[in-house]
Design an enzyme around this catalytic site. Structure first.
Site, PDB file in Angstrom:
ATOM      1  N   LYS A  34       0.853  -1.201  -0.147  1.00  0.00           N
ATOM      2  CA  LYS A  34      -0.066  -0.008  -0.108  1.00  0.00           C
ATOM      3  C   LYS A  34       0.842   1.206   0.169  1.00  0.00           C
ATOM      4  CE  LYS A  34      -1.340   0.205   5.030  1.00  0.00           C
ATOM      5  NZ  LYS A  34      -2.284   0.019   5.857  1.00  0.00           N
ATOM      6  N   ALA A  41       7.352  -2.791   8.451  1.00  0.00           N
ATOM      7  CA  ALA A  41       7.732  -2.865   9.815  1.00  0.00           C
ATOM      8  C   ALA A  41       9.175  -3.811   9.752  1.00  0.00           C
ATOM      9  CB  ALA A  41       6.796  -3.569  10.732  1.00  0.00           C
ATOM     10  N   ALA A  45      13.130  -3.049  11.901  1.00  0.00           N
ATOM     11  CA  ALA A  45      13.543  -3.865  12.707  1.00  0.00           C
ATOM     12  C   ALA A  45      15.050  -3.549  13.050  1.00  0.00           C
ATOM     13  CB  ALA A  45      13.165  -5.362  12.330  1.00  0.00           C
ATOM     14  N   GLU A 113      19.441 -10.634  23.502  1.00  0.00           N
ATOM     15  CA  GLU A 113      18.339  -9.626  23.967  1.00  0.00           C
ATOM     16  C   GLU A 113      17.673 -10.260  24.802  1.00  0.00           C
ATOM     17  OE1 GLU A 113      17.864  -7.639  19.559  1.00  0.00           O
ATOM     18  OE2 GLU A 113      16.260  -8.965  20.179  1.00  0.00           O
ATOM     19  N   HIS A 236       6.643  -2.087  23.251  1.00  0.00           N
ATOM     20  CA  HIS A 236       7.773  -2.297  23.578  1.00  0.00           C
ATOM     21  C   HIS A 236       8.413  -1.518  24.560  1.00  0.00           C
ATOM     22  CE1 HIS A 236      12.007  -2.092  22.698  1.00  0.00           C
ATOM     23  NE2 HIS A 236      12.071  -2.978  21.715  1.00  0.00           N
ATOM     24  N   ARG A 282       9.921  -8.763  27.376  1.00  0.00           N
ATOM     25  CA  ARG A 282       9.135  -7.458  27.315  1.00  0.00           C
ATOM     26  C   ARG A 282       7.917  -7.085  28.162  1.00  0.00           C
ATOM     27  NH1 ARG A 282       9.815  -6.811  20.641  1.00  0.00           N
ATOM     28  NH2 ARG A 282      12.305  -6.770  20.803  1.00  0.00           N
ATOM     29  N   HIS A 343       3.785  -2.353  19.941  1.00  0.00           N
ATOM     30  CA  HIS A 343       4.835  -2.664  19.009  1.00  0.00           C
ATOM     31  C   HIS A 343       4.592  -3.868  18.299  1.00  0.00           C
ATOM     32  CE1 HIS A 343       8.897  -3.370  17.630  1.00  0.00           C
ATOM     33  NE2 HIS A 343       9.062  -4.730  18.343  1.00  0.00           N
ATOM     34  N   ARG A 378       5.766 -12.251  22.835  1.00  0.00           N
ATOM     35  CA  ARG A 378       6.582 -12.477  21.835  1.00  0.00           C
ATOM     36  C   ARG A 378       8.059 -12.492  22.367  1.00  0.00           C
ATOM     37  NH1 ARG A 378      10.033  -9.945  18.255  1.00  0.00           N
ATOM     38  NH2 ARG A 378       9.033  -7.727  18.389  1.00  0.00           N
ATOM     39  N   LEU A 384      11.206 -11.814  12.934  1.00  0.00           N
ATOM     40  CA  LEU A 384      11.764 -11.905  11.572  1.00  0.00           C
ATOM     41  C   LEU A 384      11.884 -13.511  11.269  1.00  0.00           C
ATOM     42  CD1 LEU A 384      14.440  -9.179  11.512  1.00  0.00           C
ATOM     43  CD2 LEU A 384      12.231  -9.161  10.430  1.00  0.00           C
TER      44      LEU A 384
END
Length: 530
Positions: A34, A41, A45, A113, A236, A282, A343, A378, A384
């Site tokens: 679009k 997104a 990342a 992370e 996030h 998170r 997020h 998540r 990804l």
């Protein structure tokens, strides 16, 4: 106007483009996006993609980390197939030209992370998504069987049931608005793949791009597909707090490399909330920050990595460093002011192990899908990974399906605009857009209650009634399409949040503060009645 292809892909992030490359040798592919193809997104990342590649790491440990982060709502079989598919997904990305950071011995330079027990995040500086998008876009532009339609926004899916089909229902393609020419184009295809990304724009504050309006989820729901776990919207924890910054994300990898969350007086606080401190999952970190801000009456907290050397920070996080510096914040010398923001949508269109929805020949991959991987929250950098692995799995199933389809291009009717006219009241669209996002932020945010959720449901229903009247009276525009979709997604989030009578992962309600495994260790499912 009608366009036909063997495969219709709606969306141009990692999932959609990887899928297109996987099937393009066997048929014509139409990729509809679009905005411009790079506006996704995926491009934003920063952190990287999680995949087991170090000798001291294992699939079992990545699986365990994912299950723990997902509050044990994740489907363990799905977690296993995604984690074990990681190395092949990385090989595919590298073969398409993705450049990950490497050490002198050419092994991957891995980072860590929140929620991960090992350093297993492959990255390209702090611009991993942009590098992946660059390589995939170059690959699809050079493929003769892939046709790209930019500035085209999908309006609705076309199904056999809605158009007089007497046999089993199936997806036949989509109606798509050519934004530049203000013309609705009929895209017919025996196989349609939704790869439209997330829905962060349903909330007032988000680090998502403006395109993240939940289009795939809304279209699939209206077409009759099952939607799952919409109550699990990930906030996030660390988005740059600055009056002129448009919700710029500060990557989880900054904490992975030693950054510490602090109060305004410089006191670290995460040790009071979780044993992993600043590397907690998170959902824990976002709630901790939300609580600190409310208890102390402050607008933000601070993320401090200034104890690391300036050269290291500039080399490891060049994009974050330069962006913060442009707002007068030198992260090598001072802490970064941060707040949580919407997020990632952990729910979405429910799919099987091959990415197919319960509407035959309609597939959903990437953030718009609910595979069962993420559960109630998540794990960082699994997004990804999921997009790449499910692009491969969906491609396998679609190629098998394609060989068995007799009619390559289904017969579908042209768009009928009825008695619609041009609108002279577009202020209605802007007003409703703003009201939905403020309502969701105030009533359906990080901490919820039944009272707030019921209030949100009532207001969103009133707005939806207005949108429905407006939609059928006037010609469609991209703004109207997106408004209609965020209203649908907002409704689904509220419905699922009201149904889940427990607190788990990203869904925390003061009315049911405990986790209830006996009754709620299962997905929340919603399907439109017909």
């Amino acid at each position: 106007m009608k366009i036909t292809s063997d495969f219709l892909v709606i969306g141009s992030g990692i999932a959609g483009l990887a899928y297109a490359l996987k099937v393009a040798d066997q048929g014509q592919v139409a990729v509809v996006t679009k905005r411009t193809v790079e506006e996704t997104a995926t491009s934003r990342a920063q952190g990287g993609i999680a995949a087991v590649s170090a000798k001291n790491d294992s699939f079992a440990e990545h699986i365990e980390d994912t299950m723990v982060a997902g509050a044990f709502l994740s489907d363990e079989e799905v977690v296993r197939l995604v984690v074990e598919g990681g190395p092949d997904a990385i090989r595919d990305l590298v073969s398409w030209g993705v450049q990950f950071n490497r050490k002198q011995d050419r092994s991957f330079d891995l980072t860590r992370e929140g929620g991960h027990s090992h350093r297993r995040i492959l990255h390209y500086q702090d611009l991993t998504g942009r590098e992946i998008e660059r390589a995939l876009v170059e690959a699809i532009r050079s493929h003769p069987n892939i046709n790209l339609y930019e500035e085209h926004i999908a309006i609705d899916l076309i199904t056999a049931r809605r158009h007089g089909g007497k046999n089993e229902d199936r997806c036949l393609g989509a109606y798509v608005l050519d934004i530049a020419n203000r013309e609705v184009v009929t895209f017919g295809a025996p196989i349609t793949v939704l790869a439209t990304g997330g829905a962060g724009k349903v909330y007032l504050y988000t680090c998502n791009p403006d395109i993240a309006t939940g289009d795939g989820v809304a279209m699939a729901y209206r077409a009759g597909a099952t939607v799952a776990n919409m109550e699990f919207m990930q906030f996030h924890p660390t988005t740059l707090f600055h009056p002129h910054a448009k919700s710029f994300l500060i990557s989880e990898a900054v904490r992975g490399e030693g950054a510490v969350l602090k109060r305004s007086d410089g006191t670290p606080f995460m040790e009071s909330y979780h044993q992993l401190k600043d590397l907690a999952p998170r959902d824990i970190v976002a709630r901790a920050i939300d609580n600190e801000m409310k208890v102390r009456g402050e607008d933000n907290v601070f993320l401090d990595i200034s104890h690391r050397s300036a050269d290291y920070i500039k080399d490891r996080f060049p994009h974050i460093y330069s962006t913060c510096l442009s707002y007068g914040i030198d992260m090598t010398r001072e802490p970064i002011p941060v707040v949580p923001a919407a997020h990632y949508l952990c729910g979405g269109v429910r799919v099987d192990h091959w990415g197919e929805t319960d509407l035959p020949n309609l597939f959903a991959i990437g953030e718009t899908s609910c595979t069962g991987l993420h559960g109630a929250n998540r794990l960082a950098s699994n997004s990804l990974l999921e997009g790449a692995v499910y692009a491969e799995r969906a491609a396998q199933r679609c190629l098998e399906r394609h060989r068995d389809i007799d009619t390559r291009y289904p017969s579908v009717p042209a768009w009928d605009c009825g008695n619609a006219t041009d609108s002279d009241e577009e202020v209605v669209v802007a007003h409703n857009w703003d009201e939905i996002r403020r309502c969701m932020w105030n009533y359906v945010g990080i901490v919820r209650s039944n009272k707030r959720l019921v209030r949100a449901r009532r207001r969103i229903q009133m707005i939806q009634d207005e949108i429905t009247d407006y939609y059928w009276d006037f010609f469609v525009t991209s703004d109207l399409v997106e408004l209609r979709n965020i209203a649908t997604v907002a409704e689904l989030i509220v419905r699922c949040a009201l149904e889940r009578k427990e607190s788990r992962g990203l869904h925390y309600t003061i009315d049911y503060p405990e986790t209830d495994d006996a009754n709620w260790k299962r997905p929340t499912l919603v399907r439109k009645p017909f």
